[in-house]
Scaffold this motif. Structure first.
Motif, PDB file in Angstrom:
ATOM      1  N   ASP A 159       0.877  -1.112   0.162  1.00 64.46           N
ATOM      2  CA  ASP A 159      -0.071  -0.013  -0.097  1.00 64.46           C
ATOM      3  C   ASP A 159       0.878   1.424   0.014  1.00 64.46           C
ATOM      4  OD1 ASP A 159      -2.377  -1.571   0.272  1.00 64.46           O
ATOM      5  OD2 ASP A 159      -1.760  -2.011   2.171  1.00 64.46           O
ATOM      6  N   ILE A 160       1.994   1.244   0.604  1.00 58.53           N
ATOM      7  CA  ILE A 160       2.899   2.347   0.752  1.00 58.53           C
ATOM      8  C   ILE A 160       4.237   1.769   0.571  1.00 58.53           C
ATOM      9  CG2 ILE A 160       3.788   4.052   2.222  1.00 58.53           C
ATOM     10  CD1 ILE A 160       1.347   3.911   3.860  1.00 58.53           C
ATOM     11  N   ILE A 161       5.082   2.567  -0.254  1.00 56.47           N
ATOM     12  CA  ILE A 161       6.423   2.209  -0.474  1.00 56.47           C
ATOM     13  C   ILE A 161       7.455   3.500   0.023  1.00 56.47           C
ATOM     14  CG2 ILE A 161       8.102   1.597  -2.154  1.00 56.47           C
ATOM     15  CD1 ILE A 161       6.229   0.778  -4.095  1.00 56.47           C
ATOM     16  N   TYR A 162       8.343   3.057   1.019  1.00 57.16           N
ATOM     17  CA  TYR A 162       9.318   3.886   1.425  1.00 57.16           C
ATOM     18  C   TYR A 162      10.549   3.338   0.767  1.00 57.16           C
ATOM     19  CZ  TYR A 162       6.740   6.437   5.083  1.00 57.16           C
ATOM     20  OH  TYR A 162       5.887   7.289   5.784  1.00 57.16           O
ATOM     21  N   ALA A 163      11.518   3.956   0.409  1.00 53.26           N
ATOM     22  CA  ALA A 163      12.610   3.759  -0.327  1.00 53.26           C
ATOM     23  C   ALA A 163      14.017   4.277   0.482  1.00 53.26           C
ATOM     24  CB  ALA A 163      12.716   4.075  -1.726  1.00 53.26           C
ATOM     25  N   ALA A 230      11.902   4.263   9.757  1.00 53.71           N
ATOM     26  CA  ALA A 230      11.020   5.210   9.316  1.00 53.71           C
ATOM     27  C   ALA A 230       9.706   4.247   9.068  1.00 53.71           C
ATOM     28  CB  ALA A 230      11.504   5.813   8.262  1.00 53.71           C
ATOM     29  N   ALA A 231       9.882   3.189   8.316  1.00 43.74           N
ATOM     30  CA  ALA A 231       8.602   2.355   7.847  1.00 43.74           C
ATOM     31  C   ALA A 231       7.871   1.880   9.028  1.00 43.74           C
ATOM     32  CB  ALA A 231       9.157   1.430   6.864  1.00 43.74           C
ATOM     33  N   ILE A 232       8.695   1.342  10.090  1.00 41.89           N
ATOM     34  CA  ILE A 232       8.022   0.837  11.103  1.00 41.89           C
ATOM     35  C   ILE A 232       7.280   1.980  11.980  1.00 41.89           C
ATOM     36  CG2 ILE A 232       8.463   0.002  13.589  1.00 41.89           C
ATOM     37  CD1 ILE A 232      10.748  -1.667  12.112  1.00 41.89           C
ATOM     38  N   ALA A 233       7.716   3.170  12.028  1.00 40.93           N
ATOM     39  CA  ALA A 233       7.174   4.503  12.763  1.00 40.93           C
ATOM     40  C   ALA A 233       5.487   4.556  11.959  1.00 40.93           C
ATOM     41  CB  ALA A 233       8.151   5.560  12.640  1.00 40.93           C
ATOM     42  N   CYS A 234       5.858   4.465  10.495  1.00 39.95           N
ATOM     43  CA  CYS A 234       4.568   4.741   9.837  1.00 39.95           C
ATOM     44  C   CYS A 234       3.647   3.792  10.203  1.00 39.95           C
ATOM     45  CB  CYS A 234       4.881   4.993   8.309  1.00 39.95           C
ATOM     46  SG  CYS A 234       3.597   5.110   7.465  1.00 39.95           S
TER      47      CYS A 234
END
Length: 299
Positions: A159-163, A230-234
Motif C-alpha cells: 500500500d505504501i512504498i518507502y525507499a 521510518a517504515a515501522i514508525a509509519c
C-alpha cells in the motif's frame, strides 16, 4: 559502479543454480521486537512483531545468497506469514523489507527457465503471488537496494512504498526474453504513467529512488540506515487507529486505483456510511468533541 541489468540477472541465475540450498541465518531482531507466534518455521523469511505496542508485523525476505530472489518456497512462506498476521488481532499494520543490498532482485530464474506454455497456463503460474495485494491490513514496503522484476512487482503490491536513497526499481524482464507476469505492466503504469512505464518495460532500464519518488512510485526516501525504522514508525501510526476503519479506508483508496471514478465514489460513500455502524466512529468523534485522545476498540 552499479551492475547492469544483464549482469545482475546473471548473478541471480548463478545463485539459483546451486544444487544445495544454504539456509541463511535469521535476521537480527530489532530492539523491542519479538518473534511472531505463528507456530510456523520459515527458511526464507524472518518474521516478528515490533513497535512499542508490538502491533506491527515485520517480514524480512531472507535469502541473501540469491539477492532475495523470489522462489516458490519464499512466496509460499510469505503467504503463510501474511495470513498469520492478518488473523492476529494485535497486528495493525505490516512492513515487508529485504536487506540493504536487495529488497528482491527478481523471480527465481531457475524455476522458470525450463517451463513451457502449457505448464504455465495449466498451473496458473504466479497466480498466487498477489497475496500481498489482498491483505486487508495496511502493508508498507521498505525498499533498500535492488527491487527488480518480481521484486518491483512485490513492492507495488504493498500500500505504501518507502525507499532507501540507494534503492533501484526496474522491470528488466525484456532482457530475459519475457515480460512482467505478476502485475508489473499494470501497477507500474498506474503509478508512474504510460510513458515512463513503457520506457522501463521496453528497455529494462532502472530508476533511482529519487526518480521513483518524483514519478510517484514511492512516497518518501530515507538514508539507508534510517529506512526500516521510518517504515515501522509509519506502521505504528497506522496501527494506532481503528483497524476496522483502516481496512475500510484501504478498500476505498484501492477502488480509486482499480475502478472508474463513478464506481470509486460509490464505494467510498458506501464505506463512509458503514463507519457510522462502528463503535470506533462514535468514539473518534466523541473524543474529538471532548478534546481527548480516542481509545479505539476495533469494533
Amino acid at each position: 559502479m552499479a551492475a547492469s541489468p544483464r549482469a545482475l540477472f546473471r548473478l541471480v541465475v548463478a545463485s539459483a543454480r546451486s544444487r544445495v540450498l544454504l539456509l541463511p541465518p535469521p535476521a537480527r531482531p530489532l530492539l523491542g521486537a519479538r518473534a511472531c507466534s505463528t507456530g510456523a518455521q520459515f527458511h526464507y523469511l524472518a518474521v516478528q512483531k515490533t513497535g512499542t505496542q508490538q502491533n506491527v508485523g515485520l517480514i524480512q525476505l531472507n535469502r541473501p545468497q540469491a539477492l532475495n530472489a523470489l522462489c516458490e518456497g519464499l512466496m509460499e512462506e510469505l503467504r503463510r506469514a501474511l495470513e498469520a498476521m492478518e488473523n492476529d488481532p494485535q497486528v495493525g499494520a505490516i512492513v515487508i523489507t529485504g536487506s540493504q543490498k536487495a529488497f528482491a532482485a527478481g523471480a527465481d530464474i531457475k524455476e522458470m527457465q525450463n517451463k513451457g506454455f502449457q505448464e504455465c497456463y495449466s498451473s496458473g503460474f504466479l497466480s498466487g503471488w498477489d497475496k500481498v495485494s489482498t491483505v486487508r491490513k495496511p502493508v508498507i514496503a521498505a525498499v533498500n537496494g535492488y527491487a527488480l522484476g518480481g521484486g518491483c512487482e512485490l513492492a507495488m503490491m504493498c500500500d505504501i512504498i518507502y525507499a532507501g536513497e540507494k534503492a533501484q526499481f526496474g522491470q528488466p524482464e525484456i532482457l530475459l526474453g519475457t515480460i512482467p507476469g505478476a502485475g508489473g505492466t499494470q501497477r507500474l503504469t498506474r503509478a508512474v504513467g504510460k510513458s515512463l512505464a513503457m520506457e522501463m518495460v521496453l528497455t529494462g532500464d532502472r530508476i533511482s529512488a529519487a526518480e521513483a519518488k518524483e514519478a510517484g512510485l514511492v512516497s518518501k526516501v530515507f538514508p539507508v540506515d534510517k529506512l526500516l525504522n521510518a517504515a515501522i514508525a509509519c506502521a505504528e501510526k497506522i496501527a494506532s487507529n481503528s483497524k476496522l476503519v483502516a481496512a475500510m479506508a484501504k478498500e476505498s483508496v484501492n477502488a480509486a486505483f482499480e475502478t472508474t471514478l463513478a464506481e470509486g465514489t460509490r464505494t467510498e460513500k458506501r464505506l463512509f456510511y458503514a463507519t457510522f455502524a462502528t463503535d470506533d466512529r462514535r468514539e473518534g468523534m466523541t473524543a474529538f468533541v471532548e478534546k481527548r485522545k480516542a481509545k479505539f476498540t476495533d469494533s
